[in-house]
Design a protein around this motif. Structure first.
Motif, PDB file in Angstrom:
ATOM      1  N   TYR A 184      50.782  17.196  44.112  1.00 21.40           N
ATOM      2  CA  TYR A 184      52.185  17.422  44.453  1.00 21.40           C
ATOM      3  C   TYR A 184      52.506  16.585  45.685  1.00 21.40           C
ATOM      4  O   TYR A 184      51.822  16.682  46.704  1.00 21.40           O
ATOM      5  N   ASN A 185      53.528  15.764  45.591  1.00 22.77           N
ATOM      6  CA  ASN A 185      53.976  14.964  46.731  1.00 22.77           C
ATOM      7  C   ASN A 185      55.454  15.258  46.950  1.00 22.77           C
ATOM      8  O   ASN A 185      56.303  14.814  46.185  1.00 22.77           O
TER       9      ASN A 185
ATOM     10  N   LYS B  57      49.525  17.477  32.623  1.00 21.86           N
ATOM     11  CA  LYS B  57      49.257  17.533  31.183  1.00 21.86           C
ATOM     12  C   LYS B  57      47.763  17.557  30.862  1.00 21.86           C
ATOM     13  O   LYS B  57      47.377  17.681  29.701  1.00 21.86           O
ATOM     14  N   LEU B  58      46.936  17.430  31.892  1.00 20.43           N
ATOM     15  CA  LEU B  58      45.495  17.366  31.666  1.00 20.43           C
ATOM     16  C   LEU B  58      44.912  18.750  31.413  1.00 20.43           C
ATOM     17  O   LEU B  58      45.439  19.759  31.883  1.00 20.43           O
ATOM     18  N   LYS B  59      43.808  18.781  30.685  1.00 15.64           N
ATOM     19  CA  LYS B  59      43.116  20.025  30.385  1.00 15.64           C
ATOM     20  C   LYS B  59      41.687  19.949  30.915  1.00 15.64           C
ATOM     21  O   LYS B  59      41.195  18.891  31.291  1.00 15.64           O
ATOM     22  N   GLY B  60      41.011  21.087  30.925  1.00 18.00           N
ATOM     23  CA  GLY B  60      39.634  21.111  31.399  1.00 18.00           C
ATOM     24  C   GLY B  60      39.563  20.871  32.898  1.00 18.00           C
ATOM     25  O   GLY B  60      40.502  21.138  33.641  1.00 18.00           O
ATOM     26  N   ASN B  61      38.433  20.347  33.355  1.00 18.61           N
ATOM     27  CA  ASN B  61      38.237  20.071  34.777  1.00 18.61           C
ATOM     28  C   ASN B  61      39.062  18.840  35.159  1.00 18.61           C
ATOM     29  O   ASN B  61      38.832  17.747  34.650  1.00 18.61           O
ATOM     30  N   HIS B  62      40.035  19.010  36.057  1.00 13.99           N
ATOM     31  CA  HIS B  62      40.928  17.900  36.397  1.00 13.99           C
ATOM     32  C   HIS B  62      41.571  18.113  37.761  1.00 13.99           C
ATOM     33  O   HIS B  62      41.387  19.158  38.389  1.00 13.99           O
TER      34      HIS B  62
ATOM     35  N   GLY C 293      41.807  20.403  42.817  1.00 15.98           N
ATOM     36  CA  GLY C 293      40.792  20.248  41.790  1.00 15.98           C
ATOM     37  C   GLY C 293      40.693  21.560  41.033  1.00 15.98           C
ATOM     38  O   GLY C 293      40.554  22.626  41.651  1.00 15.98           O
ATOM     39  N   ILE C 294      40.773  21.496  39.714  1.00 15.22           N
ATOM     40  CA  ILE C 294      40.867  22.706  38.894  1.00 15.22           C
ATOM     41  C   ILE C 294      39.738  22.727  37.873  1.00 15.22           C
ATOM     42  O   ILE C 294      39.492  21.724  37.186  1.00 15.22           O
TER      43      ILE C 294
ATOM     44  N   GLU D  89      53.335  16.261  40.100  1.00 14.14           N
ATOM     45  CA  GLU D  89      53.667  14.857  39.823  1.00 14.14           C
ATOM     46  C   GLU D  89      52.569  14.186  39.006  1.00 14.14           C
ATOM     47  O   GLU D  89      52.833  13.309  38.187  1.00 14.14           O
ATOM     48  N   VAL D  90      51.331  14.593  39.251  1.00 11.97           N
ATOM     49  CA  VAL D  90      50.177  13.977  38.585  1.00 11.97           C
ATOM     50  C   VAL D  90      49.271  15.073  38.034  1.00 11.97           C
ATOM     51  O   VAL D  90      49.001  16.063  38.712  1.00 11.97           O
ATOM     52  N   GLY D  91      48.818  14.908  36.796  1.00 17.10           N
ATOM     53  CA  GLY D  91      47.785  15.771  36.237  1.00 17.10           C
ATOM     54  C   GLY D  91      48.251  16.999  35.497  1.00 17.10           C
ATOM     55  O   GLY D  91      47.424  17.767  34.999  1.00 17.10           O
TER      56      GLY D  91
END
Length: 210
Positions: free
Chosen positions: A110-111, A101-106, A122-123, A97-99
């Motif tokens: 999921y809800n 499309k983000l790249k790198g450390n992000h 955290g990735i 649900e959130v995040g």
């Protein structure tokens, strides 16, 4: 695909990776998860369902959280902090649900709603999960993560190694293993007469946060 269909599909996918608290303590394979059925609020709980819910509260649940954290896990997942790639979660659950499309450390969230709970990840820049978060569910706050309090955590585990503050959050930090921190996160202040309940738990692998 409409939102309702997406939610149903994600809950179905959750069954492929979500596991019962007890099963999670014994299975080291992130891809070998199986779900424990959740009784609906209107159903009469069976003995096993009642035992399962009972195991998600109080000192029993806190000790289970601590035991799982010692091997880099949280209740509800077989993912391991510092080892499991986020691609494994995407494969099972689809886009977050959130995040997503983000790249790198992000971070990604999921809800699943409908009492199924919420999870955060955290990735790092290599795509490996270094932080696992279990937000529990908000429908029945007498069980699960949100049933816990800072007082019950101390009663069970003793005083934390460290107490941190971040914004409006208070964080109790424990070290169940050299490679991991276990964090109980909740409000730093509450209204007079209210009890501070835990909002979410984290299992954090610092060396993987790159």
């Amino acid at each position: 695909m409409n939102n309702k269909s997406k939610l149903v599909n994600k809950i179905a996918l959750a069954g492929l990776i979500a596991v019962s608290t007890i099963a999670a303590t014994s299975s080291p394979n992130v891809h070998a998860a199986s779900a424990t059925p959740i009784a609906t609020p209107t159903a009469t709980p069976t003995a096993s369902a009642a035992q399962s819910l009972s195991a998600q509260k109080g000192s029993t649940y806190i000790n289970t959280i601590y035991k799982l954290a010692s091997v880099g896990k949280i209740p509800g997942l077989n993912a391991i902090a510092g080892k499991t790639p986020i691609s494994a979660v995407h494969y099972k659950w689809g886009e977050p649900e959130v995040g997503g499309k983000l790249k790198g450390n992000h971070y990604e969230l999921y809800n699943f709603g409908m009492g199924q709970g919420a999870y955060g990840f955290g990735i790092n820049k290599s795509g490996v999960i270094y932080d696992l978060r279990n937000f529990g569910q908000s429908i029945d706050q007498t069980v699960g993560v949100k049933s816990l309090t800072f007082a019950s955590v101390i009663q069970t585990l003793g005083k934390p190694k460290e107490v941190r503050f971040s914004g409006t959050d208070k964080i109790y930090v424990y070290s169940p293993a050299k490679a991991y921190e276990l964090k109980f996160v909740g409000p730093s202040t509450v209204a007079k007469g209210k009890v501070a309940h835990i909002d979410h738990i984290n299992v954090y692998a610092a060396k993987a946060n790159t």
